[in-house]
Design an enzyme around this catalytic site. Sequence first.
Site: not given
Ligand SMILES: Cc1cc2nc3c(=O)[nH]c(=O)nc-3n(C[C@H](O)[C@H](O)[C@H](O)COP(=O)(O)OP(=O)(O)OC[C@H]3O[C@@H](n4cnc5c(N)ncnc54)[C@H](O)[C@@H]3O)c2cc1C
Length: 317
Positions: A19, A94, A179
């Site tokens: 990445e 992303h 995670y």
């Molecule tokens: C491989 C990887 C690449 C990344 N790349 C970037 C990037 O390019 N730019 C950036 O800004 N960040 C990036 N991140 C960080 C990421 O944006 C953060 O970790 C963010 O806080 C969560 O994103 P997510 O897509 O996992 O969110 P989600 O899957 O939406 O989850 C977020 C939180 O909400 C909870 N949740 C999900 N659905 C619901 C619901 N319906 N009701 C209540 N709670 C719910 C989940 O349990 C979790 O605690 C990356 C992370 C990883 C692991």
Amino acid sequence: MKVTDHIKNANGKTLFSFEIIPPKKGKNIQELYNNIDPLMEFNPPFIDVTTSREEFIYIEKEGLFDRKITRMRPGTLGICAAIKHKYNVDTVPHVLCGGFTKEETEYLLVDCHYLGINNVMALRGDAMKGEQYFKATKGGHSYATQLVNQIQNLNSGRYLHGVLDVDDKADFCIGVAGYPEKHLEAPSMKTDLKRLKEKVDAGADYVVTQMFFDNQKYFEFVEAAKKDGINVPIVPGIKPIAVNRHLQLLPQVFKIDLPESLIQEVEKCKDNKQVRQVGVEWCIQQSKELLDAGVPVLHYYSMGKSDNIKAIASALF
Ligand SMILES: Cc1cc2nc3c(=O)[nH]c(=O)nc-3n(C[C@H](O)[C@H](O)[C@H](O)COP(=O)(O)OP(=O)(O)OC[C@H]3O[C@@H](n4cnc5c(N)ncnc54)[C@H](O)[C@@H]3O)c2cc1C
């Protein structure tokens, strides 16, 4: 080609990928190329390019501070297109919920489709710098699952506001985040896995994990995910420690644990050059064990500098 097809075509052989982060606004893209060039000998089938959220900046004007909102590292899609063209490799932009309306996301996806970029990572994004909690952008999504739904709708030819005359469907392969040590906001691992399952049920094709330094956490996560019916590839994302400050920074930002023996090795170092070497050695050991376990891809967080990733890949691929 789709990430999942690369994995299928590898027939069980572990692939190498990484990445990268777009340069800061105003910086030359050549430095990015200089860091990608040494990694191309390891034949990455795809390269991820992160997207940074917009942030507040304060500009002094006649003794007062004017608050502006800006994206400090723009250019994700442009970089994806440039890399695809220059190196003939698939790229994975992303795509974030935070900072984008659904319309803007649709335009971005249409651009990806026209550019032949058919892999995307669907992510919620973090809270804006200086804010404690993530707030959905007006007209945007609150969770990555909703973004996955929007992308899958495009795959079925369903655009926003019901465009009727569709004869060219997109065909995106969708990655989502997982995670091994639980997302920082999730109340429990069980709940977080339930949310991950929702993303997969909505149409995510593979998962890339947050960084971890203890492989056992990844193995347990994969096992628990399988038990919960998550049957897509789970790609381990790993990062070599590079500076002493990472000992505090990584646990603080990502809510992950560092193994005691890694902490001790880093604390013995006299300078960050030695820390970088410890990081490389730890990451090689971690990668070897993951290779032996037959993971689909070893995906490295390069954070812009590739000398350490090259040293690791040279020992493995
Ligand atoms: C491989 C990887 C690449 C990344 N790349 C970037 C990037 O390019 N730019 C950036 O800004 N960040 C990036 N991140 C960080 C990421 O944006 C953060 O970790 C963010 O806080 C969560 O994103 P997510 O897509 O996992 O969110 P989600 O899957 O939406 O989850 C977020 C939180 O909400 C909870 N949740 C999900 N659905 C619901 C619901 N319906 N009701 C209540 N709670 C719910 C989940 O349990 C979790 O605690 C990356 C992370 C990883 C692991």
